[in-house]
Design a protein around this motif. Sequence first.
Motif, PDB file in Angstrom:
ATOM      1  N   PRO A 348     -23.700 -28.422 -48.811  1.00 43.15           N
ATOM      2  CA  PRO A 348     -23.556 -29.784 -49.559  1.00 43.15           C
ATOM      3  C   PRO A 348     -24.491 -30.013 -50.505  1.00 43.15           C
ATOM      4  O   PRO A 348     -24.341 -30.733 -51.562  1.00 43.15           O
ATOM      5  N   GLN A 349     -25.881 -29.470 -50.342  1.00 47.22           N
ATOM      6  CA  GLN A 349     -26.821 -29.571 -51.316  1.00 47.22           C
ATOM      7  C   GLN A 349     -26.497 -28.935 -52.618  1.00 47.22           C
ATOM      8  O   GLN A 349     -26.848 -29.312 -53.854  1.00 47.22           O
ATOM      9  N   PHE A 350     -26.084 -27.583 -52.305  1.00 46.93           N
ATOM     10  CA  PHE A 350     -25.831 -27.062 -53.389  1.00 46.93           C
ATOM     11  C   PHE A 350     -24.445 -27.544 -54.411  1.00 46.93           C
ATOM     12  O   PHE A 350     -24.607 -27.541 -55.505  1.00 46.93           O
ATOM     13  N   LEU A 351     -23.581 -27.925 -53.717  1.00 41.86           N
ATOM     14  CA  LEU A 351     -22.485 -28.574 -54.228  1.00 41.86           C
ATOM     15  C   LEU A 351     -23.038 -29.970 -54.966  1.00 41.86           C
ATOM     16  O   LEU A 351     -22.620 -30.191 -56.124  1.00 41.86           O
ATOM     17  N   ALA A 352     -23.860 -30.603 -54.470  1.00 42.48           N
ATOM     18  CA  ALA A 352     -24.455 -31.782 -55.199  1.00 42.48           C
ATOM     19  C   ALA A 352     -25.297 -31.476 -56.355  1.00 42.48           C
ATOM     20  O   ALA A 352     -25.068 -32.045 -57.476  1.00 42.48           O
ATOM     21  N   LEU A 353     -26.148 -30.372 -56.226  1.00 44.32           N
ATOM     22  CA  LEU A 353     -26.766 -29.985 -57.406  1.00 44.32           C
ATOM     23  C   LEU A 353     -25.708 -29.673 -58.503  1.00 44.32           C
ATOM     24  O   LEU A 353     -26.176 -29.881 -59.792  1.00 44.32           O
ATOM     25  N   ALA A 354     -24.856 -28.611 -58.057  1.00 44.83           N
ATOM     26  CA  ALA A 354     -23.767 -28.204 -59.363  1.00 44.83           C
ATOM     27  C   ALA A 354     -23.169 -29.584 -59.802  1.00 44.83           C
ATOM     28  O   ALA A 354     -23.131 -29.534 -61.163  1.00 44.83           O
ATOM     29  N   GLY A 355     -22.429 -30.415 -59.029  1.00 46.83           N
ATOM     30  CA  GLY A 355     -21.962 -31.587 -59.714  1.00 46.83           C
ATOM     31  C   GLY A 355     -22.851 -32.429 -60.491  1.00 46.83           C
ATOM     32  O   GLY A 355     -22.550 -32.537 -61.651  1.00 46.83           O
ATOM     33  N   ILE A 356     -24.022 -32.725 -60.059  1.00 50.99           N
ATOM     34  CA  ILE A 356     -24.775 -33.398 -60.826  1.00 50.99           C
ATOM     35  C   ILE A 356     -25.503 -32.822 -62.099  1.00 50.99           C
ATOM     36  O   ILE A 356     -25.512 -33.332 -63.408  1.00 50.99           O
ATOM     37  N   GLY A 357     -25.790 -31.560 -62.220  1.00 53.34           N
ATOM     38  CA  GLY A 357     -26.117 -30.770 -63.279  1.00 53.34           C
ATOM     39  C   GLY A 357     -25.015 -30.658 -64.128  1.00 53.34           C
ATOM     40  O   GLY A 357     -25.370 -30.843 -65.369  1.00 53.34           O
ATOM     41  N   ALA A 358     -23.865 -30.278 -63.716  1.00 55.10           N
ATOM     42  CA  ALA A 358     -22.837 -30.120 -64.600  1.00 55.10           C
ATOM     43  C   ALA A 358     -22.547 -31.483 -65.650  1.00 55.10           C
ATOM     44  O   ALA A 358     -22.327 -31.691 -66.622  1.00 55.10           O
ATOM     45  N   GLY A 359     -22.719 -32.609 -64.733  1.00 48.71           N
ATOM     46  CA  GLY A 359     -22.221 -33.851 -65.345  1.00 48.71           C
ATOM     47  C   GLY A 359     -23.477 -34.463 -66.260  1.00 48.71           C
ATOM     48  O   GLY A 359     -23.057 -34.948 -67.311  1.00 48.71           O
ATOM     49  N   LEU A 360     -24.849 -34.124 -65.734  1.00 45.26           N
ATOM     50  CA  LEU A 360     -25.722 -34.309 -66.880  1.00 45.26           C
ATOM     51  C   LEU A 360     -25.762 -33.607 -68.025  1.00 45.26           C
ATOM     52  O   LEU A 360     -25.902 -34.083 -69.194  1.00 45.26           O
ATOM     53  N   LEU A 361     -25.418 -32.520 -67.935  1.00 43.75           N
ATOM     54  CA  LEU A 361     -25.645 -31.523 -69.210  1.00 43.75           C
ATOM     55  C   LEU A 361     -24.577 -31.742 -69.972  1.00 43.75           C
ATOM     56  O   LEU A 361     -24.554 -31.710 -71.321  1.00 43.75           O
ATOM     57  N   SER A 362     -23.344 -32.052 -69.444  1.00 48.04           N
ATOM     58  CA  SER A 362     -22.125 -32.211 -70.130  1.00 48.04           C
ATOM     59  C   SER A 362     -22.357 -33.687 -71.109  1.00 48.04           C
ATOM     60  O   SER A 362     -21.931 -33.581 -72.055  1.00 48.04           O
ATOM     61  N   PHE A 363     -22.723 -34.489 -70.460  1.00 45.41           N
ATOM     62  CA  PHE A 363     -22.799 -36.044 -70.987  1.00 45.41           C
ATOM     63  C   PHE A 363     -24.103 -35.691 -72.101  1.00 45.41           C
ATOM     64  O   PHE A 363     -23.873 -36.404 -73.334  1.00 45.41           O
TER      65      PHE A 363
END
Length: 373
Positions: A348-363
Amino acid sequence: MSRWRGRFERVLGMVAKEFRQIFRDPRMVRVIFFAPIFQLIVFGYAVSTDLWKTKTFVVDHDNTRASRELVEALTASGYFQVSGRSQRPADLVRALDHGDAILGLQIPAGFASSLQERGGPARVQLLIDGTNSNTASVAQSYAERIVQSYALEYAPTRPIAVDFRERAWYNADLASRNYNVPAVVGALILLVCLLLTSLAVVREREIGTLEQLRVSPLASVELIAGKTIPFAVIGLVDLALVTTVALIWFGVPFRGSLLLLFGASVLYLLSGLGVGLLISTISKTQQEAFMASFLVFMPAILLSGFMFPVSSMPELFQWLTLVNPVRHYIEIVRAIFLKGTNLGALWPQFLALAGIGAGLLSFASSRFSKTAS
């Protein structure tokens, strides 16, 4: 195929240019590679909830061998140190009021005889300066355990209503340094990524070279990759350095997988680089970028569980911590270091990191592309 090769060569050239610019300045090299180690050592020693030689004032009305052995049991642990003695309770209160003692121990008359009797309990009084609630709770816990252990050793034949036995399954010594140092690793990596990424882009804007890059054959994606890849590499190098210092200098146990730690760090770097890139789009000068980085850094640390447990925060802030990548990374790092937890428990923590990281970097990349165009 040739188009992709051309893109790769342009990004590689941009990365090489960034590394040359970084290593050209000796001060920057010291900040990147030596400052994190220095900060880790300072944090490792300064950020500690362990008690050592806590000032203790003793009022012994019993004045027997048993009462003296109780005081010796407290001081032999190293957690407490007698700073004063008296026969008057008023002196104990005065010592607590003036800050001359944190713990007060009052042993009543008849303490030794109560220990040997099977009837009533043997009582002692502990007075604790509660100004610092964390220190007070830790001191109370230590003192109670020592007094109870002493009572059981002194009179083992006395009936005990509950046989209470405890064992720390992880971090057996309950050393706060083993808990805090892995979290410091996450804080330092975030700080390095925020500052380097935001300042590097703003510096290009200040000296006018960003305008030259805009009219170059570099596409926006290539420019972003060339700007972020060097700092991602530096972040991983800093991770290796501070992890080595944590293991060798502080002796922090490492029971997990290095590969799992590396994977979590890569995902975590996405968030750090994304926030740094986002700051660069709203900052006009390096001073603005520096201040904005710390305005982001401090709330991220406070809402990560690094200093205060997330469970003790108000419910609204507990929900806010779910979008904080520092919280998830610190949970992963502590679990890998101290427990040896595998991916099956940390997904769950890995999934959260991947989602937050991808979202922040894309934005951040989309905003950077608009401001660079």
